[in-house]
Design an enzyme around this catalytic site. Structure first.
Site, PDB file in Angstrom:
ATOM      1  N   GLY A   1       0.873  -1.185   0.000  1.00  0.00           N
ATOM      2  CA  GLY A   1       0.000   0.000   0.000  1.00  0.00           C
ATOM      3  C   GLY A   1       0.904   1.227   0.000  1.00  0.00           C
ATOM      4  O   GLY A   1       1.838   1.327   0.818  1.00  0.00           O
ATOM      5  N   ALA A   2       0.618   2.150  -0.917  1.00  0.00           N
ATOM      6  CA  ALA A   2       1.549   3.269  -1.144  1.00  0.00           C
ATOM      7  C   ALA A   2       1.943   4.034   0.132  1.00  0.00           C
ATOM      8  O   ALA A   2       3.131   4.207   0.413  1.00  0.00           O
ATOM      9  CB  ALA A   2       0.957   4.206  -2.194  1.00  0.00           C
TER      10      ALA A   2
ATOM     11  N   ARG B   1      10.302  -1.201  -4.694  1.00  0.00           N
ATOM     12  CA  ARG B   1       9.097  -1.252  -5.537  1.00  0.00           C
ATOM     13  C   ARG B   1       9.044   0.026  -6.379  1.00  0.00           C
ATOM     14  O   ARG B   1       9.274   1.120  -5.852  1.00  0.00           O
ATOM     15  CB  ARG B   1       7.829  -1.396  -4.675  1.00  0.00           C
TER      16      ARG B   1
ATOM     17  N   ASP C   1      -1.680   4.582  -6.237  1.00  0.00           N
ATOM     18  CA  ASP C   1      -0.247   4.499  -5.940  1.00  0.00           C
ATOM     19  C   ASP C   1       0.517   5.682  -6.498  1.00  0.00           C
ATOM     20  O   ASP C   1       1.647   5.951  -6.090  1.00  0.00           O
ATOM     21  CB  ASP C   1       0.320   3.196  -6.506  1.00  0.00           C
TER      22      ASP C   1
HETATM   23  O1  MRU Z   1       0.725  -3.815  -4.746  1.00  0.00           O
HETATM   24  P1  MRU Z   1       0.120  -3.215  -3.524  1.00  0.00           P
HETATM   25  O2  MRU Z   1      -0.752  -4.124  -2.744  1.00  0.00           O
HETATM   26  O3  MRU Z   1       1.137  -2.476  -2.678  1.00  0.00           O
HETATM   27  O4  MRU Z   1      -0.835  -2.138  -4.169  1.00  0.00           O
HETATM   28  C1  MRU Z   1      -1.040  -0.928  -3.654  1.00  0.00           C
HETATM   29  C2  MRU Z   1      -2.406  -0.846  -3.266  1.00  0.00           C
HETATM   30  O5  MRU Z   1      -2.736  -1.197  -2.144  1.00  0.00           O
HETATM   31  C3  MRU Z   1      -3.417  -0.375  -4.173  1.00  0.00           C
HETATM   32  O6  MRU Z   1      -3.032  -0.145  -5.441  1.00  0.00           O
HETATM   33  C4  MRU Z   1      -4.213   0.690  -3.496  1.00  0.00           C
HETATM   34  O7  MRU Z   1      -5.411   0.784  -4.123  1.00  0.00           O
HETATM   35  C5  MRU Z   1      -3.500   2.015  -3.414  1.00  0.00           C
HETATM   36  S1  MRU Z   1      -2.475   2.179  -2.002  1.00  0.00           S
HETATM   37  C6  MRU Z   1      -3.528   2.884  -0.783  1.00  0.00           C
END
Ligand code: MRU
Length: 362
Positions: A55-56, A91, A242
Site C-alpha cells: 500500500g503506497a 518497488r 499508488d
Molecule cells: O501492490 P500493492 O498491494 O502495494 O498495491 C497498492 C495498493 O494497495 C493499491 O493499489 C491501493 O489501491 C492504493 S495504495 C492505498
C-alpha cells in the site's frame, strides 16, 4: 483501527526495545495476525519487496523506518546513500516510497552522522503521525459523498478494488476512510469488495479489515463489478492510488481502469482517495511516464489459501507449460475520474484544480 477490540497501527516502534520496527505481516492475512519484528535495513527492504507491508502510504512510512534502522548501525554518508538506494529499488510504482526517502534524506544530509539515527526515527514517526491525520481528513472529506447518496436511499453501496484500507496506510486508509467514517456515523453502508487478482488484496485484506470493523461487505470476483453497476447496485466507486500525475491520471492496482470504464458507461461516480504525498508533480501523462511494476508470473499461475484440512496451501491453477504476464498496476486517464478525495478537500482530476488546491507543493 481495531483488531478484535485492540487498536493497532500498521507499523510502530517496538515498545520494549525502543528501536526495532513492528509490522503486521500482510502475506499471512487473513489466516493469522503475525506481528513481525524488523531489525535491519535488509529486513525492511525485504518486507517491502515481498509485500509483508504494502500500500503506497505504508510503503513510504516503512522506507523511512528502513533508513532509521540503517542509520542506527552506520550513519556515514556512504551508508545513507546505500540505504536510500536499497530502499528506493524495492518497488517502482508507488510514489510515496520516493517521497518519504526524499524527505528523510533532505533532513539527514544537513546533520552530522552522530545525529542521524535519532533524527531518522523522529522523522519516520512524524511521517506516520501525519499519515494518520491526513487519512482521517480524507475520511471526513469523502464522507460527504456517502452522506449525499444516503439522503435519497437507505443503503449506500460502494465498490472498491484492491486494498486501500488502514493496513495499506498507517491508519484509517484512503479509499476505506470515508467508509469507516460513514459506518461509524451510523449510515448504512455496504461495500462490494473486488477480490483483486492476482494477489487478492481485496479478498484477503479489505474483506478482513472491514469484517474486523463490522462493516457490511460482500466479496465479488473482479469480473462481476460491471455487472453490479449495470444493475444499479453500485452507488459509488472509491479506490485508492499508488501515483497520481499533475494532470490527474491515476495509477492503481491492475484492474482499476476496467472499473472506471464500467463506471463511466453506467454513470456511476468514480472517486479516487489519496494523500497529497501520492501526487507525482514531475509527470503529466500517466500512461507513458509511470513505471508499471511487473511481478512474478507465479502470482498469476498459483493461488494460496486455506485448505479444507486447515493448512495453508498454494496450488497451481494454470497449465505448467503456459506462460503468464503480471503487470501489477494500470493507469486510469483523468477523464474517467469523477474526482479526487484529498486531505484538503474534494478536487477535480485536472491540472488546474490540483495546482489550485496544492499550489504550495506543485
Ligand atoms: O501492490 P500493492 O498491494 O502495494 O498495491 C497498492 C495498493 O494497495 C493499491 O493499489 C491501493 O489501491 C492504493 S495504495 C492505498
Amino acid at each position: 483501527m481495531k483488531i478484535d477490540g485492540t487498536p493497532y497501527r500498521s507499523i510502530w516502534v517496538d515498545e520494549t526495545d525502543g528501536w526495532s520496527v513492528r509490522i503486521i505481516d500482510q502475506t499471512k492475512l487473513p489466516w493469522s495476525v503475525d506481528l513481525v519484528r524488523l531489525t535491519t535495513l535488509e529486513e525492511m527492504a525485504h518486507a517491502i519487496k515481498a509485500m509483508l507491508v504494502r500500500g503506497a502510504p505504508l510503503i513510504g512510512a516503512s522506507a523511512a523506518y528502513g533508513v532509521a534502522l540503517a542509520m542506527r548501525v552506520n550513519a556515514s554518508n556512504a551508508a545513507l546513500a546505500q540505504a536510500l538506494e536499497v530502499l528506493g529499488a524495492t518497488r517502482p510504482t508507488a510514489i510515496n516510497l520516493r517521497w518519504a526517502l526524499k524527505r528523510v534524506a533532505a533532513l539527514l544530509q544537513t546533520l552530522e552522522p552522530s545525529a542521524r539515527a535519532d533524527a531518522a526515527y523522529a522523522e519516520a514517526a512524524k511521517i506516520c503521525d501525519e499519515d494518520v491525520a491526513v487519512n482521517e481528513a480524507i475520511g471526513r472529506n469523502g464522507l460527504v459523498l456517502i452522506e449525499e447518496i444516503a439522503k435519497a436511499k437507505k443503503r449506500v453501496n460502494v465498490l472498491t478494488h484492491c486494498n486501500a484500507g488502514w493496513i495499506a496506510t498507517v491508519d484509517w486508509g484512503t479509499a476505506l476512510a470515508p467508509i469507516y467514517k460513514a459506518h461509524d456515523a451510523g449510515l448504512e453502508v455496504h461495500v462490494w469488495v473486488e477480490e483483486t487478482r492476482p494477489r487478492n488484496q481485496g479478498a484477503s485484506l479489505t474483506a478482513w479489515e472491514l469484517g474486523k470493523h463490522g462493516v457490511p461487505h460482500t466479496v465479488i470476483a473482479d469480473n462481476a463489478g460491471g455487472h453490479f453497476m449495470q444493475h444499479g447496485q453500485v452507488d459509488l466507486v472509491i479506490v485508492g492510488t499508488d501515483r497520481v500525475t499533475r494532470q490527474g491520471d491515476v495509477c492503481n492496482k491492475i484492474g482499476t481502469y476496467l472499473k472506471a470504464l464500467s463506471a463511466r458507461d453506467n454513470k456511476v461516480p468514480f472517486w479516487v482517495a489519496l494523500p497529497s504525498s501520492t501526487i507525482d508533480w514531475t509527470i503529466r501523462d500517466g500512461l507513458s511516464d509511470i513505471p508499471i511494476e511487473e511481478r512474478s508470473a507465479s502470482e498469476v499461475t498459483t493461488m494460496t489459501g486455506r485448505a479444507l484440512d486447515g493448512s495453508i496451501a498454494t496450488v497451481r491453477i494454470v497449465p505448467t507449460s503456459s506462460p503468464a504476464a503480471n503487470p501489477a498496476f494500470d493507469v486510469t486517464p483523468a477523464r474517467l475520474v469523477t474526482g479526487l478525495i484529498t486531505e484538503r478537500g474534494l478536487c477535480e482530476a485536472t491540472e488546474s484544480a490540483l495546482t489550485g488546491m496544492f499550489g504550495d507543493l506543485a
